[in-house]
Design a protein around this motif. Structure first.
Motif, PDB file in Angstrom:
ATOM      1  N   ILE A   1       0.837  -1.202   0.000  1.00 35.71           N
ATOM      2  CA  ILE A   1       0.000   0.000   0.000  1.00 35.71           C
ATOM      3  C   ILE A   1       0.874   1.254   0.000  1.00 35.71           C
ATOM      4  O   ILE A   1       0.609   2.213  -0.739  1.00 35.71           O
ATOM      5  CB  ILE A   1      -0.948   0.000   1.214  1.00 35.71           C
ATOM      6  CG1 ILE A   1      -1.953  -1.146   1.093  1.00 35.71           C
ATOM      7  CG2 ILE A   1      -1.676   1.337   1.330  1.00 35.71           C
ATOM      8  CD1 ILE A   1      -2.800  -1.352   2.342  1.00 35.71           C
ATOM      9  N   LEU A   2       1.920   1.259   0.811  1.00 29.43           N
ATOM     10  CA  LEU A   2       2.796   2.427   0.875  1.00 29.43           C
ATOM     11  C   LEU A   2       3.512   2.660  -0.451  1.00 29.43           C
ATOM     12  O   LEU A   2       3.659   3.805  -0.897  1.00 29.43           O
ATOM     13  CB  LEU A   2       3.816   2.258   2.001  1.00 29.43           C
ATOM     14  CG  LEU A   2       3.270   2.403   3.422  1.00 29.43           C
ATOM     15  CD1 LEU A   2       4.364   2.122   4.442  1.00 29.43           C
ATOM     16  CD2 LEU A   2       2.695   3.795   3.635  1.00 29.43           C
TER      17      LEU A   2
ATOM     18  N   THR B   1      -6.374   9.383  -4.737  1.00 26.72           N
ATOM     19  CA  THR B   1      -7.528   8.932  -3.961  1.00 26.72           C
ATOM     20  C   THR B   1      -7.220   7.606  -3.268  1.00 26.72           C
ATOM     21  O   THR B   1      -6.318   6.865  -3.687  1.00 26.72           O
ATOM     22  CB  THR B   1      -8.762   8.735  -4.862  1.00 26.72           C
ATOM     23  OG1 THR B   1      -8.499   7.665  -5.786  1.00 26.72           O
ATOM     24  CG2 THR B   1      -9.095  10.011  -5.623  1.00 26.72           C
ATOM     25  N   ILE B   2      -7.997   7.328  -2.236  1.00 27.34           N
ATOM     26  CA  ILE B   2      -7.869   6.040  -1.550  1.00 27.34           C
ATOM     27  C   ILE B   2      -8.158   4.897  -2.514  1.00 27.34           C
ATOM     28  O   ILE B   2      -7.457   3.875  -2.525  1.00 27.34           O
ATOM     29  CB  ILE B   2      -8.826   5.980  -0.338  1.00 27.34           C
ATOM     30  CG1 ILE B   2      -8.367   6.939   0.765  1.00 27.34           C
ATOM     31  CG2 ILE B   2      -8.922   4.552   0.200  1.00 27.34           C
ATOM     32  CD1 ILE B   2      -7.085   6.540   1.446  1.00 27.34           C
TER      33      ILE B   2
ATOM     34  N   ARG C   1      -3.663  -3.358  -5.420  1.00 26.37           N
ATOM     35  CA  ARG C   1      -4.477  -4.567  -5.582  1.00 26.37           C
ATOM     36  C   ARG C   1      -5.021  -5.054  -4.241  1.00 26.37           C
ATOM     37  O   ARG C   1      -4.929  -6.242  -3.898  1.00 26.37           O
ATOM     38  CB  ARG C   1      -3.689  -5.671  -6.285  1.00 26.37           C
ATOM     39  CG  ARG C   1      -3.278  -5.292  -7.697  1.00 26.37           C
ATOM     40  CD  ARG C   1      -2.583  -6.430  -8.414  1.00 26.37           C
ATOM     41  NE  ARG C   1      -2.237  -6.067  -9.776  1.00 26.37           N
ATOM     42  CZ  ARG C   1      -1.638  -6.878 -10.651  1.00 26.37           C
ATOM     43  NH1 ARG C   1      -1.320  -8.116 -10.269  1.00 26.37           N
ATOM     44  NH2 ARG C   1      -1.369  -6.468 -11.868  1.00 26.37           N
ATOM     45  N   VAL C   2      -5.566  -4.096  -3.487  1.00 18.13           N
ATOM     46  CA  VAL C   2      -6.207  -4.431  -2.219  1.00 18.13           C
ATOM     47  C   VAL C   2      -7.546  -3.700  -2.154  1.00 18.13           C
ATOM     48  O   VAL C   2      -7.829  -2.809  -2.955  1.00 18.13           O
ATOM     49  CB  VAL C   2      -5.340  -4.022  -1.004  1.00 18.13           C
ATOM     50  CG1 VAL C   2      -4.004  -4.744  -1.027  1.00 18.13           C
ATOM     51  CG2 VAL C   2      -5.139  -2.512  -0.957  1.00 18.13           C
ATOM     52  N   ASP C   3      -8.364  -4.067  -1.194  1.00 14.03           N
ATOM     53  CA  ASP C   3      -9.640  -3.396  -0.987  1.00 14.03           C
ATOM     54  C   ASP C   3      -9.393  -2.017  -0.365  1.00 14.03           C
ATOM     55  O   ASP C   3      -8.535  -1.881   0.517  1.00 14.03           O
ATOM     56  CB  ASP C   3     -10.509  -4.237  -0.049  1.00 14.03           C
ATOM     57  CG  ASP C   3     -11.943  -3.735   0.008  1.00 14.03           C
ATOM     58  OD1 ASP C   3     -12.162  -2.660   0.614  1.00 14.03           O
ATOM     59  OD2 ASP C   3     -12.829  -4.411  -0.528  1.00 14.03           O
TER      60      ASP C   3
ATOM     61  N   TYR D   1      -5.376   0.342   7.770  1.00 18.11           N
ATOM     62  CA  TYR D   1      -3.989   0.548   8.168  1.00 18.11           C
ATOM     63  C   TYR D   1      -3.676   2.007   8.493  1.00 18.11           C
ATOM     64  O   TYR D   1      -2.888   2.294   9.399  1.00 18.11           O
ATOM     65  CB  TYR D   1      -3.040   0.080   7.058  1.00 18.11           C
ATOM     66  CG  TYR D   1      -2.825  -1.416   7.022  1.00 18.11           C
ATOM     67  CD1 TYR D   1      -2.135  -2.065   8.037  1.00 18.11           C
ATOM     68  CD2 TYR D   1      -3.307  -2.174   5.957  1.00 18.11           C
ATOM     69  CE1 TYR D   1      -1.930  -3.438   8.005  1.00 18.11           C
ATOM     70  CE2 TYR D   1      -3.109  -3.549   5.917  1.00 18.11           C
ATOM     71  CZ  TYR D   1      -2.421  -4.176   6.941  1.00 18.11           C
ATOM     72  OH  TYR D   1      -2.223  -5.534   6.913  1.00 18.11           O
ATOM     73  N   PHE D   2      -4.287   2.946   7.752  1.00 23.51           N
ATOM     74  CA  PHE D   2      -3.831   4.335   7.834  1.00 23.51           C
ATOM     75  C   PHE D   2      -4.913   5.338   8.224  1.00 23.51           C
ATOM     76  O   PHE D   2      -4.599   6.494   8.478  1.00 23.51           O
ATOM     77  CB  PHE D   2      -3.202   4.747   6.495  1.00 23.51           C
ATOM     78  CG  PHE D   2      -2.077   3.839   6.083  1.00 23.51           C
ATOM     79  CD1 PHE D   2      -0.837   3.930   6.696  1.00 23.51           C
ATOM     80  CD2 PHE D   2      -2.262   2.874   5.111  1.00 23.51           C
ATOM     81  CE1 PHE D   2       0.206   3.086   6.333  1.00 23.51           C
ATOM     82  CE2 PHE D   2      -1.230   2.024   4.733  1.00 23.51           C
ATOM     83  CZ  PHE D   2       0.008   2.131   5.349  1.00 23.51           C
ATOM     84  N   GLY D   3      -6.168   4.928   8.240  1.00 26.95           N
ATOM     85  CA  GLY D   3      -7.230   5.785   8.749  1.00 26.95           C
ATOM     86  C   GLY D   3      -7.806   6.786   7.773  1.00 26.95           C
ATOM     87  O   GLY D   3      -9.005   7.054   7.791  1.00 26.95           O
TER      88      GLY D   3
END
Length: 219
Positions: free
Chosen positions: A17-18, A34-35, A43-45, A52-54
Motif C-alpha cells: 500500500i505504501l 484517492t484512496i 491490488r487491495v480493498d 492501516y492508515f485511517g
C-alpha cells in the motif's frame, strides 16, 4: 498449478500500500490521488487502506516516512511566538537531521534528484505539512512566500551538510548554524514591506521593472 508458500502477511500488505501510495501521490499530487486509486494500484480493498492508515492524510504521511510529525513538532516550535522562531527552526531541523532518524530524510533528499515522482511527493508534503503551518502563524504580507524562503535555506544547508558534505558546514555545530542562519530566517518571518535592507522588494519579485529610464538622446 496452484501457488504454494505463505500468503503475504500484514507487513507485506502494508508495504504494498505504501509503495502504491508513493507512486500515486508522486504522479498525481495530493489533491488528485484517492484512496480508491491507491488501493487499485496496490491490488487491495480500499477498506484495507483505511484499516492501516485511517485516511488519505494518514497514508500520505506514512508514505513520506518523515523523521518527525509536523502536526506535533511545528505547533511546539511556534508556541513561544514569532520572536526567536528562526533560531528554533534551525536548531530543530539540524537536531533531527543529525539524529539516527535523520537517515530517512537524507534518502528523501537524494531521491528528489533522480526521481520526478519523489520530488513531487516531497514538495506536496513540505507545502501542506510544514510551510502551511508556519505561514498561518505569520502576521505579515506574503506569508507563504516567506515560509518558502525559510524552507529554501534549511533544505540548502541540509544538502550541503549531509549530501554533498561541504566543509566547514559539515563540521559546524548546531549552535553555530543556528547563530548564522537564525537571523536570516527571522527576517523572512518578521520584516515588513520596505524593510528588506537593500534587497529587492515584493514589487520587484513580481516582475515590476524599477530600472531608471535613460533620457532620450537628442537628435
Amino acid at each position: 498449478m496452484p501457488r504454494t508458500g505463505r500468503r503475504p502477511g500484514p507487513g507485506g500488505t502494508r508495504d504494498k500500500i505504501l509503495a502504491a501510495a508513493r507512486a500515486q501521490f508522486g504522479k498525481l499530487g495530493y489533491e488528485r490521488a484517492t484512496i480508491r486509486g491507491i488501493a487499485r494500484a496496490a491490488r487491495v480493498d480500499p477498506k484495507l487502506v483505511l484499516h492501516y492508515f485511517g485516511s488519505k492524510d494518514g497514508v500520505f504521511k506514512a508514505a513520506m516516512e518523515f523523521p518527525f510529525d509536523p502536526a506535533e513538532a511545528i505547533p511546539q516550535l511556534l508556541a513561544p511566538g514569532v520572536d526567536g522562531l528562526g533560531e528554533r527552526l534551525v536548531r530543530f531541523f539540524i537536531d533531527v537531521w543529525d539524529s539516527p532518524a535523520g537517515a530517512r530524510a537524507h534518502a528523501l533528499v537524494r531521491s528528489i534528484v533522480a526521481s520526478d515522482e519523489a520530488a513531487s511527493l516531497l514538495r506536496d508534503f513540505v507545502r501542506r505539512e510544514v510551510l502551511a503551518r508556519v505561514a498561518e502563524s505569520l502576521e505579515v504580507p506574503d506569508p507563504q512566500l516567506r515560509a518558502g524562503l525559510a524552507a529554501s535555506q534549511l533544505v540548502g544547508v541540509a544538502i550541503l551538510r549531509y549530501i554533498v558534505k561541504v566543509e566547514p558546514i559539515v563540521s559546524a555545530t548546531p549552535d553555530e548554524l543556528a547563530a548564522w542562519l537564525g537571523p536570516t530566517l527571522q527576517r523572512y518571518f518578521t520584516a515588513r514591506d520596505g524593510d528588506h535592507r537593500g534587497l529587492p522588494g515584493p514589487g520587484h519579485a513580481r516582475g515590476t521593472d524599477r530600472r531608471r529610464k535613460r533620457p532620450a538622446r537628442s537628435a
